[in-house]
Design a protein around this motif. Structure first.
Motif, PDB file in Angstrom:
ATOM      1  N   MET A 127      64.584 -23.734  46.403  1.00 18.19           N
ATOM      2  CA  MET A 127      64.823 -23.849  47.839  1.00 18.19           C
ATOM      3  C   MET A 127      65.158 -25.283  48.145  1.00 18.19           C
ATOM      4  N   ALA A 128      66.195 -25.487  48.814  1.00 19.56           N
ATOM      5  CA  ALA A 128      66.596 -26.833  49.199  1.00 19.56           C
ATOM      6  C   ALA A 128      65.680 -27.335  50.297  1.00 19.56           C
ATOM      7  N   GLU A 129      65.608 -28.652  50.422  1.00 20.55           N
ATOM      8  CA  GLU A 129      64.677 -29.276  51.362  1.00 20.55           C
ATOM      9  C   GLU A 129      65.225 -29.310  52.783  1.00 20.55           C
ATOM     10  N   GLY A 130      66.347 -28.752  53.044  1.00 20.34           N
ATOM     11  CA  GLY A 130      66.960 -28.848  54.365  1.00 20.34           C
ATOM     12  C   GLY A 130      66.320 -27.922  55.380  1.00 20.34           C
ATOM     13  N   GLY A 131      66.530 -28.258  56.664  1.00 19.16           N
ATOM     14  CA  GLY A 131      66.124 -27.364  57.727  1.00 19.16           C
ATOM     15  C   GLY A 131      64.685 -27.501  58.168  1.00 19.16           C
ATOM     16  N   GLU A 132      63.972 -28.542  57.758  1.00 20.13           N
ATOM     17  CA  GLU A 132      62.562 -28.659  58.162  1.00 20.13           C
ATOM     18  C   GLU A 132      62.435 -29.044  59.631  1.00 20.13           C
ATOM     19  N   GLU A 133      63.447 -29.716  60.206  1.00 19.90           N
ATOM     20  CA  GLU A 133      63.355 -30.089  61.610  1.00 19.90           C
ATOM     21  C   GLU A 133      63.515 -28.877  62.513  1.00 19.90           C
ATOM     22  N   LYS A 156      55.633 -23.925  53.862  1.00 15.59           N
ATOM     23  CA  LYS A 156      56.393 -24.662  52.851  1.00 15.59           C
ATOM     24  C   LYS A 156      55.489 -25.622  52.071  1.00 15.59           C
ATOM     25  N   GLU A 157      54.581 -26.257  52.785  1.00 16.53           N
ATOM     26  CA  GLU A 157      53.659 -27.186  52.112  1.00 16.53           C
ATOM     27  C   GLU A 157      52.715 -26.433  51.181  1.00 16.53           C
ATOM     28  N   LEU A 158      52.264 -25.237  51.588  1.00 18.26           N
ATOM     29  CA  LEU A 158      51.428 -24.409  50.708  1.00 18.26           C
ATOM     30  C   LEU A 158      52.194 -24.022  49.443  1.00 18.26           C
ATOM     31  N   LEU A 159      53.446 -23.631  49.598  1.00 20.91           N
ATOM     32  CA  LEU A 159      54.260 -23.278  48.432  1.00 20.91           C
ATOM     33  C   LEU A 159      54.445 -24.486  47.516  1.00 20.91           C
ATOM     34  N   ARG A 160      54.693 -25.665  48.100  1.00 20.78           N
ATOM     35  CA  ARG A 160      54.833 -26.887  47.301  1.00 20.78           C
ATOM     36  C   ARG A 160      53.538 -27.235  46.578  1.00 20.78           C
ATOM     37  N   SER A 169      53.128 -25.554  43.346  1.00 19.69           N
ATOM     38  CA  SER A 169      54.237 -25.886  42.429  1.00 19.69           C
ATOM     39  C   SER A 169      55.347 -24.845  42.467  1.00 19.69           C
ATOM     40  N   ILE A 170      55.556 -24.258  43.622  1.00 18.38           N
ATOM     41  CA  ILE A 170      56.666 -23.326  43.806  1.00 18.38           C
ATOM     42  C   ILE A 170      57.747 -24.073  44.569  1.00 18.38           C
ATOM     43  N   ASP A 171      58.801 -24.426  43.841  1.00 18.57           N
ATOM     44  CA  ASP A 171      59.875 -25.206  44.448  1.00 18.57           C
ATOM     45  C   ASP A 171      61.130 -24.387  44.690  1.00 18.57           C
ATOM     46  N   ASP A 172      61.322 -23.305  43.953  1.00 17.66           N
ATOM     47  CA  ASP A 172      62.529 -22.515  44.069  1.00 17.66           C
ATOM     48  C   ASP A 172      62.184 -21.159  44.686  1.00 17.66           C
ATOM     49  N   TYR A 173      62.596 -20.927  45.932  1.00 20.86           N
ATOM     50  CA  TYR A 173      62.345 -19.670  46.624  1.00 20.86           C
ATOM     51  C   TYR A 173      63.431 -19.461  47.657  1.00 20.86           C
ATOM     52  N   GLU A 174      63.595 -18.222  48.059  1.00 19.91           N
ATOM     53  CA  GLU A 174      64.591 -17.863  49.072  1.00 19.91           C
ATOM     54  C   GLU A 174      64.097 -18.313  50.447  1.00 19.91           C
ATOM     55  N   PRO A 175      64.989 -18.608  51.369  1.00 23.13           N
ATOM     56  CA  PRO A 175      64.558 -19.028  52.715  1.00 23.13           C
ATOM     57  C   PRO A 175      63.781 -17.943  53.464  1.00 23.13           C
ATOM     58  N   GLN A 176      64.039 -16.663  53.146  1.00 20.84           N
ATOM     59  CA  GLN A 176      63.348 -15.587  53.840  1.00 20.84           C
ATOM     60  C   GLN A 176      61.867 -15.541  53.477  1.00 20.84           C
ATOM     61  N   VAL A 177      61.485 -16.149  52.365  1.00 20.64           N
ATOM     62  CA  VAL A 177      60.091 -16.111  51.931  1.00 20.64           C
ATOM     63  C   VAL A 177      59.185 -16.749  52.980  1.00 20.64           C
ATOM     64  N   VAL A 178      59.638 -17.849  53.543  1.00 23.60           N
ATOM     65  CA  VAL A 178      58.838 -18.528  54.566  1.00 23.60           C
ATOM     66  C   VAL A 178      58.660 -17.616  55.774  1.00 23.60           C
ATOM     67  N   HIS A 179      59.725 -16.949  56.184  1.00 17.12           N
ATOM     68  CA  HIS A 179      59.637 -16.052  57.342  1.00 17.12           C
ATOM     69  C   HIS A 179      58.741 -14.840  57.042  1.00 17.12           C
ATOM     70  N   GLN A 180      58.814 -14.333  55.814  1.00 21.15           N
ATOM     71  CA  GLN A 180      57.956 -13.207  55.444  1.00 21.15           C
ATOM     72  C   GLN A 180      56.485 -13.617  55.445  1.00 21.15           C
ATOM     73  N   PHE A 181      56.201 -14.825  54.921  1.00 14.87           N
ATOM     74  CA  PHE A 181      54.815 -15.301  54.962  1.00 14.87           C
ATOM     75  C   PHE A 181      54.347 -15.492  56.397  1.00 14.87           C
ATOM     76  N   LEU A 182      55.197 -16.019  57.247  1.00 14.15           N
ATOM     77  CA  LEU A 182      54.818 -16.199  58.652  1.00 14.15           C
ATOM     78  C   LEU A 182      54.533 -14.854  59.319  1.00 14.15           C
ATOM     79  N   GLU A 183      55.378 -13.859  59.045  1.00 18.41           N
ATOM     80  CA  GLU A 183      55.158 -12.535  59.628  1.00 18.41           C
ATOM     81  C   GLU A 183      53.836 -11.947  59.144  1.00 18.41           C
ATOM     82  N   LEU A 184      53.564 -12.082  57.853  1.00 15.56           N
ATOM     83  CA  LEU A 184      52.303 -11.594  57.304  1.00 15.56           C
ATOM     84  C   LEU A 184      51.118 -12.330  57.921  1.00 15.56           C
TER      85      LEU A 184
END
Length: 174
Positions: A1-7, A17-21, A24-39
């Motif tokens: 996952m690229a570091e862009g879009g945090e703002e 994102k900080e929990l994933l980091r 040591s999970i650095d490579d993930y799809e952008p939808q993963v963050v939204h799925q975790f938020l929904e959960l």
């Protein structure tokens, strides 16, 4: 996952994102963050709804920390189950293994179950219609009609002894 879009990400998204980091999970799809938020939001909404029900049951006007603790504990109890202790499983295995397996019939080829239990066993019956009409009725039929079309349900045999079943497969006779 690229570091862009945090703002553009809400504060909770940055926490995910900080929990994933931190794991040591650095490579993930952008939808993963939204799925975790929904959960996360769904879990919090369920806990708060349960806490509100506990508070109303206790006839309290506000939800307190005890209601929230009880709601979380009930979620944990119903969502996650612990496996039985190792000793219990070993004792269960010992008691189950005391019963020996049935002896296999040594024959050439693949052992098959009895014929009545296999899928190619005939599971249908053909109804043989009774011919109860007289010769005169057959003469009165129109020339272009099929005599089998005029059979009614009462013409079909109701007695099981008049039904015929047979196997489609060929049997070797020695």
């Amino acid at each position: 996952m690229a570091e862009g879009g945090e703002e553009d990400m809400p504060r909770d998204g940055n926490i995910v994102k900080e929990l994933l980091r931190s794991m040591s999970i650095d490579d993930y799809e952008p939808q993963v963050v939204h799925q975790f938020l929904e959960l996360w939001y769904q879990y919090v909404a369920d806990v708060l709804t349960d806490a509100q029900m506990y508070s109303e049951h206790a006839e309290k006007s506000v939800i307190d920390s005890d209601d929230i603790k009880l709601a979380i504990q009930s979620k944990v109890n119903f969502s996650f189950s612990q496996p039985p202790p190792r000793e219990v499983l070993l004792e269960l295995a010992r008691s189950r293994n005391k019963v020996p397996l049935p002896k296999s019939i040594s024959a050439c080829g693949i052992p098959l179950p009895p014929e009545q239990d296999i899928l190619i066993h005939p599971n249908y019956q053909l109804a043989v219609p009774k011919r109860q009409r007289e010769e005169t009725e057959d003469d009165e039929e129109p020339a272009g009609s099929n005599p089998g079309q005029n059979l009614v349900q009462s013409d079909l045999p109701q007695d099981p002894s008049q039904r015929v079943s047979f196997s489609l497969g060929t049997k070797d006779t020695k």
